[in-house]
Design an enzyme around this catalytic site. Structure first.
Site, PDB file in Angstrom:
ATOM      1  CG  HIS A 209      -2.221  -1.148   1.128  1.00  0.00           C
ATOM      2  ND1 HIS A 209      -3.370  -0.824   1.785  1.00  0.00           N
ATOM      3  CD2 HIS A 209      -2.178  -2.199   0.425  1.00  0.00           C
ATOM      4  CE1 HIS A 209      -3.966  -1.694   1.398  1.00  0.00           C
ATOM      5  NE2 HIS A 209      -3.555  -2.582   0.748  1.00  0.00           N
ATOM      6  CB  CYS A 240      -7.296  -3.249   5.239  1.00  0.00           C
ATOM      7  SG  CYS A 240      -8.001  -4.428   6.266  1.00  0.00           S
ATOM      8  CG  ASN A 249      -4.239  -1.602  -2.725  1.00  0.00           C
ATOM      9  OD1 ASN A 249      -3.689  -2.361  -2.434  1.00  0.00           O
ATOM     10  ND2 ASN A 249      -5.557  -1.385  -2.670  1.00  0.00           N
TER      11      ASN A 249
END
Length: 308
Positions: A209, A240, A249
């Protein structure tokens, strides 16, 4: 620098990428994105997740999407599964490649799937048996491999112990995930070098990420340590839902742009990838974190104004 000649990119926009978005994409929207990614010659796609729709409503139509795209021979399709029930659902749709995710951190795993890490490892044995019965390829992703937002540092030896148990089940690929963007390049190089030394026959993939702006540098460190497979998300979307501050990401077009500038092949058409990102921006309805989408490719030339 010891760098590979070619790198494999695994696109996760349709799973990790959109799972935090307020706007829930229709199956038609998702199919359009799949077609755009195909035009960009992208071949590896995590198309969704078989998780309870109340937990992640953005994934509720994953089975329906698979039925629409499963005949695309150019695509290697994988579905995320959080438990045995998810694997069973994937099997009913005829999915042939699944990715079981659990966390190296007990605290994060309890938040994510309401089980300890040890319990998830026990469930993995059952999932492996089901996959064998249904001729499904099994992969494993270990979240919080580089740090946990609740526990902080996750010791390397703990991750090695987990990997040792996973390799006993003969899974195809193990992904190490930097779930909340806590990794740094020095850590990544040391981590990967040790894993490759300890488990020389196991295939590894990395999932970074860009939460703190170190995604591309961590990919570079991973490549120098010998990894040639990485996850990325179109437009840099994702994160998440069970970890604070996990958005972002590493961006697919930024990764491909960097690799191509370094003379590393991906097989992906960057121009078409940028067009796909533009369409994604329209679908989602807000700006993306993609640097290349904002600034253009580095070989772009500008005209000099008369006033200069």
């Amino acid at each position: 620098m010891k760098l590979p000649n070619r790198v494999t990119i695994n696109e996760v926009i349709l799973r990790d990428g959109i799972q935090l978005e307020d706007k829930i994409l229709t199956v038609e929207d998702k199919q359009e994105l799949v077609n755009l990614l195909l035009e960009a010659n992208l071949t590896n796609l995590e198309f969704g997740s078989f998780v309870h729709p109340k937990a992640v409503p953005q994934m509720a139509n994953s089975g329906e999407l698979y039925e629409l795209i499963k005949e695309q021979k150019a695509l290697n399709l994988v579905a995320l599964i959080p438990n045995l029930k998810g694997a069973e659902t994937a099997a009913t749709h005829g999915v042939k490649r699944v990715n079981f995710v659990f966390s190296a951190s007990n605290t994060h795993n309890l938040q994510n799937v309401r089980q300890t890490t040890e319990q998830s490892l026990e469930r993995l044995k059952d999932i492996k048996e089901l996959c064998k019965e249904n001729e499904m390829n099994l992969e494993v992703s270990i979240a919080t491999s580089f740090g946990c937002p609740f526990e902080g540092e996750v010791p390397l030896n703990r991750v090695k112990e987990i990997v040792n148990k996973v390799t006993e089940l003969d899974v195809n690929v193990i992904t190490f995930a930097d779930t909340t963007g806590m990794a740094n390049p020095k850590q990544v190089y040391k981590f990967v070098a040790e894993m490759k030394r300890t488990f020389p026959k196991q295939s590894f993939n990395l999932h970074f990420h860009n939460t703190r702006g170190m995604g591309l540098s961590n990919i570079l460190a991973g490549m120098e340590a010998g990894i040639t497979s990485f996850d990325a998300s179109l437009g840099g979307l994702g994160g998440c839902p069970f970890a604070p501050g996990a958005t972002g990401n590493v961006c697919t077009e930024d990764v491909v742009h960097m690799l191509h500038n370094m003379g590393i092949e991906t097989g992906i058409n960057l121009d078409h990838l940028i067009e796909a990102s533009k369409r994604l921006k329209e679908m989602i309805g807000h700006d993306l974190s993609s640097y290349v989408l904002k600034a253009g490719k580095s070989d772009r030339k500008y005209s000099v104004s008369a006033e200069v």
